[in-house]
Structures are given as structure tokens and as C-alpha cells.
Design an enzyme around this catalytic site. Structure first.
Site, PDB file in Angstrom:
ATOM      1  N   SER A 170       1.102  -1.379   2.488  1.00 49.03           N
ATOM      2  CA  SER A 170       0.940  -2.838   2.573  1.00 49.03           C
ATOM      3  C   SER A 170       0.369  -3.350   3.887  1.00 49.03           C
ATOM      4  O   SER A 170       0.149  -4.553   4.028  1.00 49.03           O
ATOM      5  CB  SER A 170       2.275  -3.531   2.305  1.00 49.03           C
ATOM      6  OG  SER A 170       2.554  -3.557   0.918  1.00 49.03           O
TER       7      SER A 170
ATOM      8  N   LYS B 206       3.004  -6.200  10.749  1.00 45.36           N
ATOM      9  CA  LYS B 206       2.968  -6.070   9.292  1.00 45.36           C
ATOM     10  C   LYS B 206       3.317  -4.630   8.954  1.00 45.36           C
ATOM     11  O   LYS B 206       2.746  -3.704   9.520  1.00 45.36           O
ATOM     12  CB  LYS B 206       1.580  -6.412   8.724  1.00 45.36           C
ATOM     13  CG  LYS B 206       1.492  -6.221   7.206  1.00 45.36           C
ATOM     14  CD  LYS B 206       2.267  -7.294   6.479  1.00 45.36           C
ATOM     15  CE  LYS B 206       2.429  -6.971   4.984  1.00 45.36           C
ATOM     16  NZ  LYS B 206       3.603  -6.093   4.728  1.00 45.36           N
ATOM     17  N   THR B 207       4.245  -4.474   8.044  1.00 44.66           N
ATOM     18  CA  THR B 207       4.693  -3.139   7.665  1.00 44.66           C
ATOM     19  C   THR B 207       4.192  -2.774   6.273  1.00 44.66           C
ATOM     20  O   THR B 207       3.644  -3.603   5.543  1.00 44.66           O
ATOM     21  CB  THR B 207       6.223  -3.063   7.681  1.00 44.66           C
ATOM     22  OG1 THR B 207       6.742  -3.970   6.687  1.00 44.66           O
ATOM     23  CG2 THR B 207       6.773  -3.444   9.047  1.00 44.66           C
ATOM     24  N   GLY B 208       4.420  -1.529   5.908  1.00 45.69           N
ATOM     25  CA  GLY B 208       4.091  -1.069   4.565  1.00 45.69           C
ATOM     26  C   GLY B 208       4.901   0.163   4.225  1.00 45.69           C
ATOM     27  O   GLY B 208       5.331   0.898   5.116  1.00 45.69           O
TER      28      GLY B 208
END
Length: 279
Positions: free
Chosen positions: A66, A230-232
Site C-alpha cells: 500500500s 505511509k505503510t503497507g
């Protein structure tokens, strides 16, 4: 801020090239790879001048999962700057348009969501349906990849939609980037002429407002440090974060960390990313 002189270390051909500012980041990453039984990729970059401050497997491919949503919203904002899109344009969609993990978009089947609201949902809560709805506005995965090529990223590629893009098969180049390419592209979006100053600030603010990154670098930053991220997460141990960090409440560096091919639990992956990102 002063940084120690960068060292370039030539390793054996079987090891990744490492550029680093001191032994601690390298030792932490090597320890993490051993404990995770997987691969770690990391780049730390000076936001102002683009200098690489630390790197490990910087040019190896990792699933974006993501984290691609930051690039996606950058592409959306570029269309806004060009007069081709408006953040207040409302999109309506149906139940069949929703995919797994859509905590915001699933609540707006009646009234729809604006482009700006979709970007906020995609970045701050990683809403997958919001990501797909936004992808449709830029020409799908191929359209986002074309945008990246236009701004000089010849490595990063998106091939599939949510949630198939999280498959993270070993050796599969689809939906991947390298830590070096992701860091450089994020820097371009936030400092170069590809986005207006207003759009740059908007993209950064969405990352500041991230609400699902608490267990990672945010958990170990010293008081007063700036962070926007922002992580994923995906299958087969894929996990990642792209972040801007800096002391005294100011962004000074970009940190990109990716994991892949590890059997570790989500909690274990989070712990290792936090350890690598600790200041």
C-alpha cells in the site's frame, strides 16, 4: 543538520552494496534479516539535496504493497495542478466496487466521496477501494506507471489493482519498486516542479495524518521529531513504510524500509521496522 561523511563499502559479490553513515543501521538490518529469515531493503535520503545517507539492498525489488498510494495521490494531484481533476469532484460507486478493507469508502455508498476524501482515506487509513477508485481516474495501474516514467522513475511499476497487488510472489517484478527509486520519487514529488507547492503540502499533510502507522517508526521517534508516513502490508511477509523524518518538527530526510519473504508475524515485522527506523 550536520551529517558524518558517507562511507562507501565494497562487499563481496554475494552481498548487497551498502552506503552508510555508521555501523549501527547496518548491524540492525543484518540482525533483522537473520531473525526474520527474509529480506530487508532500506534507504535513508537527505530531503534537501537527495544524498543517500544509508542504504541496504537499495536497488533490489520489493513489493510496494500500500505504499503505492502515496505515488497514486501524487499522480492525482498532478492532474489537479494541470486542470484535469478537482479535489472536490464527487465520485459515486456501488457495493460491487468495494474490495476487502475499505473502512471509509464502505460507509459512503449513498453519498459517494470526493477525490480529496478518497486520497485522505487511501493514505491515512489505507482504504483499498479508495485506492482503486483513484486508480481509475489516472488510467489504472498502467496510467500510474506512465506518470512515474514521465517524472523520471524508470523502475517503479504498478501492474494490478487492490487487492491482487499485495500477492508478493518471490521473483515477481509486478507491483514493485526499489528502496532507492521510491525514495527518489517521493523526493521529486515533494521538492521538485512536478507538483505545485500547494499540492506538495497537501500530499505531505495526508502523510502526517496517517492513522495506521503507530506501531512502526512513530512508536520509537524521540519527542519533537517530525514524521509523515505511509505503510503497507501484503502476503508472504511483505511489509513496508515510506516516511519523512526530522528533529525539531521539520522534515529533513526520507526513510524507505521494505520487508519481503519472511514467515514473521505482523507484530514481529512491525518491531523490526521500528528498530531499523529508530533515531
Amino acid at each position: 543538520m550536520r551529517y558524518v561523511r558517507l562511507c562507501v563499502i565494497s562487499l563481496l559479490a554475494t552481498l548487497p552494496l551498502v552506503v552508510y553513515a555508521g555501523p549501527q543501521p547496518l548491524e540492525q538490518i543484518k540482525q533483522s534479516e537473520s531473525q526474520l529469515s527474509g529480506r530487508v531493503g532500506m534507504v535513508e535520503m537527505d530531503l534537501a539535496n537527495g544524498r543517500t545517507l544509508a542504504a541496504w539492498r537499495a536497488d533490489e525489488r520489493f513489493p510496494m504493497v500500500s505504499t503505492f498510494k502515496v505515488l497514486l495521490c501524487g499522480a492525482v494531484l498532478a492532474r489537479v495542478d494541470a486542470g484535469l481533476e478537482q479535489l472536490d469532484r464527487r465520485i459515486h460507486y456501488r457495493q460491487q466496487d468495494l474490495v476487502d478493507y475499505s473502512p471509509v469508502s464502505e460507509k459512503h455508498l449513498v453519498d459517494g466521496m470526493t477525490i480529496g476524501e478518497l486520497c485522505a482515506a487511501a493514505i491515512t487509513l489505507s482504504d483499498n477501494s479508495a485506492g482503486n477508485l483513484l486508480l481509475a481516474t489516472v488510467g489504472g495501474p498502467a496510467g500510474l506507471t506512465a506518470f512515474l516514467r514521465q517524472i523520471g522513475d524508470n523502475v517503479t511499476r504498478l501492474d494490478r489493482w487492490e487487492t491482487a497487488l499485495n500477492e508478493a510472489l518471490p521473483g515477481d517484478a509486478r507491483d514493485t519498486t526499489t528502496p532507492a527509486s521510491m525514495a527518489a520519487t517521493l523526493r521529486k514529488l515533494l521538492t521538485a516542479q512536478h507538483l505545485s507547492a500547494r499540492s506538495q503540502q497537501q500530499l505531505l499533510q495526508w502523510m502526517v495524518d496517517d492513522r495506521v502507522a503507530g506501531p512502526l517508526i512513530r512508536a520509537v521517534l524521540p519527542p519533537g521529531w517530525f514524521i509523515a508516513d505511509k505503510t503497507g502490508a501484503g502476503e508472504r511477509g511483505a511489509r513496508g513504510i515510506v516516511a519523512l523524518l526530522g528533529p525539531d518538527g521539520k522534515p529533513e530526510r526520507i526513510v524507505v524500509i521494505y520487508l519481503r519473504d519472511t514467515p514473521a508475524s505482523m507484530a514481529e515485522r512491525n518491531q523490526h521496522i521500528a528498530g531499523i527506523g529508530q533515531r
